[in-house]
Each structure stands twice: as structure tokens, then as C-alpha cells.
Design an enzyme around this catalytic site. Sequence first.
Site, mmCIF file in Angstrom:
data_model
loop_
_atom_site.group_PDB
_atom_site.id
_atom_site.type_symbol
_atom_site.label_atom_id
_atom_site.label_comp_id
_atom_site.label_asym_id
_atom_site.label_seq_id
_atom_site.Cartn_x
_atom_site.Cartn_y
_atom_site.Cartn_z
ATOM 1 N N CYS A 57 38.707 48.046 40.494
ATOM 2 C CA CYS A 57 38.487 46.747 39.856
ATOM 3 C C CYS A 57 37.706 46.915 38.552
ATOM 4 O O CYS A 57 38.123 46.444 37.500
ATOM 5 C CB CYS A 57 37.734 45.798 40.784
ATOM 6 N N HIS A 58 36.544 47.579 38.639
ATOM 7 C CA HIS A 58 35.705 47.698 37.451
ATOM 8 C C HIS A 58 35.207 49.110 37.224
ATOM 9 O O HIS A 58 34.256 49.335 36.493
ATOM 10 C CB HIS A 58 34.529 46.719 37.529
#
Lengths: 188, 422
Positions: A152-153
Site C-alpha cells: 500500500c505505502h
Amino acid sequence: MAETSHASAHQTGHAPHAEGTRRDFLYLMTGAMGAVGTAAVAWPFIHQMNPSKDVLALSTTEVDLSPIQQGQAITVMWRGKPVFIRRRTEPEVQQANAVNLGDLPDPQADSARAQRPEWLVVVGVCTHLGCVPLGTKATDPKGEFGGWFCPCHGSHYDSSGRIRKGPAPKNLEVPTYTFLTDTRIRIG
Amino acid sequence: MVGLHNSDIKNPTLRWIDQRLPLISLMQNEYAKFPAPRNFNYWWNFGALAMVNLMIMIVTGIVLAMHYTPHTAFAFDSVERIMRDVNYGWLIRYIHANGASMFFIVVYIHMFRGLYYGSYKAPRELLWILGVVILLLMMATAFMGYVLPWGQMSFWGATVITNLFSAIPIVGDAIVTWLWGGFSIDNPTLNRFFSLHYLLPFVIVGVVFLHVVALHITGSNNPLGIEPKGPQDTVPFHPYYTVKDTFGMCVYLMVFAFLVFFAPNYLGHPDNYIPANPLVTPAHIVPEWYFLPFYAILRAVPSKLGGVLLMFASIFVLFLLPWLDTSKVRSARFRPVYKWFFWLLVVWCVILGYCGAKPPEGIYVVLSRLGTIYYFAHFLIILPVLGKLERPLPLPESIAQAVLGGGGRMPAGAVAKPMEKA
């Protein structure tokens, strides 16, 4: 009627101060009673949103570890979340112990995170914003530190599930668990 | 009227808001200073109680909807889960279930008060009509709510009530199929009933708002049935009636709490703790107690369409009441004959309710028929004729004169001062 009760209060001397002392008292008591009553009624309406008994009854889960080979990891569900269980190889354990704790964003020794060095049990929820990191399956990317990688990040976790790089602030959470036998644990 | 509201609030922040959105002024004028007749008795508590009850139903209902599943396979179990597993679920569900009964008790008393004191008469016709609309909405809401637990009474009650519409000639069957969303009561029916059961209470809130607006235009009726003629006949709503309503609310909550904690299933039917079974009808189907008089009227007529028509007519006749009662005198205190007919109506409504709970045979059918005849005769024959024939007692000069015994001319201040200290 109003005047008589007023006058008698003066005669008996129960209201030495200005009129209304007795009334102030009654106001206060009534208000306090009302506040206590309201709070007592409010609590069931708040508490009903907390986990119910059937949810709490499912809050432990037992896992048979015998099929897991060295270097393998599995995912199990516990309280609706994934839990990663990894049977670490000797090099992975050594790698996890070799790290200088001062270099870690969330310093924690590997021995504090694994009850038995061979078995690492962590909640598979990234401490950044709650995605599930990759790295459990053999084909998954494991990140730069040989543990898990959150797509995701871009948070990288090491073989002890500790955060090493990226936006996540904390190490992957270690749930409460007990070894019931050498090949069986209870999470929760 | 454009421009800032002329606010008399001192606090600068509140004043700033009140000038732009005069909510505080509105509340002060409509609930604090609002002049109410000085002679309300405790029967005038029941409007406020109905409002409180509606709020209780909405709050508990929203909570129950958080835990309930509107699906035929899960509805019954989800209700049992609320009773056993959800924190305080048993309490919230029992409040909601008994709250429905309390709501009808309160509203029926509120309506009979209106009948006794002639509150439906000019200029309060629309106020009364809005009240009847609220009653209809309440009935629809209560009926659909009773279906949601998906027990035997839910299922068969829903079957019987929706089948009422099949009595309509030609389109009846099509309407029933449309209501069901299928060819029997099933999951589509349960889903739409849940949706509407959630919607209708908010519609009730809207109509209650109109009811209150209309009330604040005409002002309240009072036990004497004569209009206040000036400030000597009224008191400010706050603190006089806020306190009186609060006291009444405490008594109401005690009755409510007694039901919830000591007899939570007394007004319910045990068959509704059996999961719905489309293959077996319970031996004896009865609706909830608050529908029993209407149910008795339905069964009093040996014709499907006739029974349905009479049952609906028994409520619709209330819409016409302001024009059926030809007497100019409002309060039954000054109507020596009407007073007896009023109590006769009360007694017959109770008997009809009793008959509605009994099997439709023998004496109960006879009593149901007599009760139905009296019910309609009361509104359609007795009230129009009685207004012409009855000689009412002399009305008092004013409320203040009646209350204070000849002190009607006393200036308002002289009366109010000692009261303020009391």
C-alpha cells in the site's frame, strides 16, 4: 398555600438565609438525580456497540503447527484479522538477532518478540494504515529485509516483523499466544 | 421580512446566532413563554408523553437495527442473538417491544381525552385530523415492526393483515402480490417491511411537527373547553407545565419500567417465540392488543369485504368527527348527556378489545356485533343528533373565574406573585 409554607419556614427557623435555600437544595438534588438517571440509561445504549458475547466467545483460535515446514509461513484468522505464523530458518533467526537495536525505528529485541526462536507469530496488519503486508507465501516479495513488504505505502518489515523502512511507525503486533503443546498454539 | 431577527438575548455569541437563525427565540416563545390555559389537568400530560415515547422508540429502534438481520433465514436468530449476546440487548429490545404498547396506551388516552373535552372542535379540526393521521402511521409502523422477529405470529399476522387487501374487488389479488413481492409472505416482504418500519417513524416525526405547529396556532384546549380570554386565564408553559409534564413522565416511566423489568412478555404472544413456519398456522391467531377492537369489528361482519370496509371505516370516521359532533360546547363537563355516551363508548371499545382476543364464536360474535353497531352509531347518529337535543350546563365566564371562584377580574400580577415564590 405558598405564603403559609413560606411563613412557617421562617417561624421554625429552618431557612435562616434568604428564601430559596431549601429550594436550591431541592433543585440540586433533583438535577443530580436526573443526571445520574440519564447516565444510567445512556450506558446500555453505548455498551451495546461493544463486542457482544458471541463475538467475544470467538476471540481465541487454536492452530496446529505440525504441517509447517522450516522456512514456510501460514496465515490464520483471529478476531477477523490475519495472523502470520512463520517457522523461521536458523539464518533468519540469526539475521533478526544481529541487528543493532539503535538502528530500529521501534527498537525491540527478537527474543522479546518470539517465545520460541523458531516460531514467529505476528498480526498481519500493517501498523501504518491497516493493509495486509506481503511475504507469507513463498512467491510474495519479502521486502528489503527478508520479512514482509506492505504494497500500500511501501513499508518493509524484517524477519522478526519489525519495521525497518517506510511510513509505518511500529513493529507488527505480536498477539498473546500460548504453546499448548510443542506443535499447537492458542492465540488470544 | 428580510434582515436580522430582532433578538432580545443578552449573550453576544448566542445573540449573533439568534439574529441569523432565531432558534432560541423560537424555543422561548413556543415552549417557555407560550401561554397555556392555567387549568390543565393530568390528562393533558399525554401529548408530551407520546412525544417522549416516540423518541424512545426511535432511539431503541436505531440500536436494534444495528444488530438485526432482515432475512428470513437469519431474522429470528438475530433477534435471539440480541436477547442473549448483545450487551444489554435484552433491555433495549424489551424497551422497544413494550414501548409500542406504551405508545398505544398513551395515544389512546390522549385521544379519549380529546373526545371527552371536545378538543377536535373548531378551530382545532386540522389538529385532530393530523392526530388521526399519526394514529394510522403508528398502526402501520407497529404492524410491520411485529413482523420483523419472524416468529409464528409475525408470519401469520402479516399473512392475515396483507390479505385484507385481497377483499378489494378486481385488483385485490394484484395488490396483495405487489405488497408481498411474490406469491406469499417471504424474504422480499420482510425486506420491504424492515425498510418501511425504519422510514415511517420519521414520517411520524414530520406529522407530529405539523400537529404541534397547528396546536401552537390555535392554542391548547382545556378541561373547561372555553378559550382563554387574556393573561389572567393562562400561565407560561415553563415552568408550570414543564414541571407538570415531568412529574407525569416520572409516573409514566415507572409503569413502563415495571412492564420492561417485571412483565416484559405480558403483552406479547408466546407463539412469536416459535420461528415462522409457512406450513403451519397457529391454532389461534390474535393481533397485538392495541389492534384488538378493530380486529373484533373485522370479524363481526360475516362478509370478507364488509368486514374489511367496516374496520377501515372505524378509523376514517374519526376524520369526520369535527363535523359529526354538532354541539358547540366542547367539554363533556357541561354536556350532561354526552358524558354518558362518552363512557358508553369507552366501555364498548374495551368490550370489543376483549372480544377481539377471544375465538370468533358464541357470545363473542354477538358482543362484537353490538359493539360495532354502537361504535358507528355513536359517531354517525348519536353525536349529530345529541348536539341538537342536549341542553348543556351554563359555561363559566372565564377560566380564571372558574378556577379562582369569582376572582376572574383579579389582575394577573396579583395572582402570579405568590405563585412565583411557592
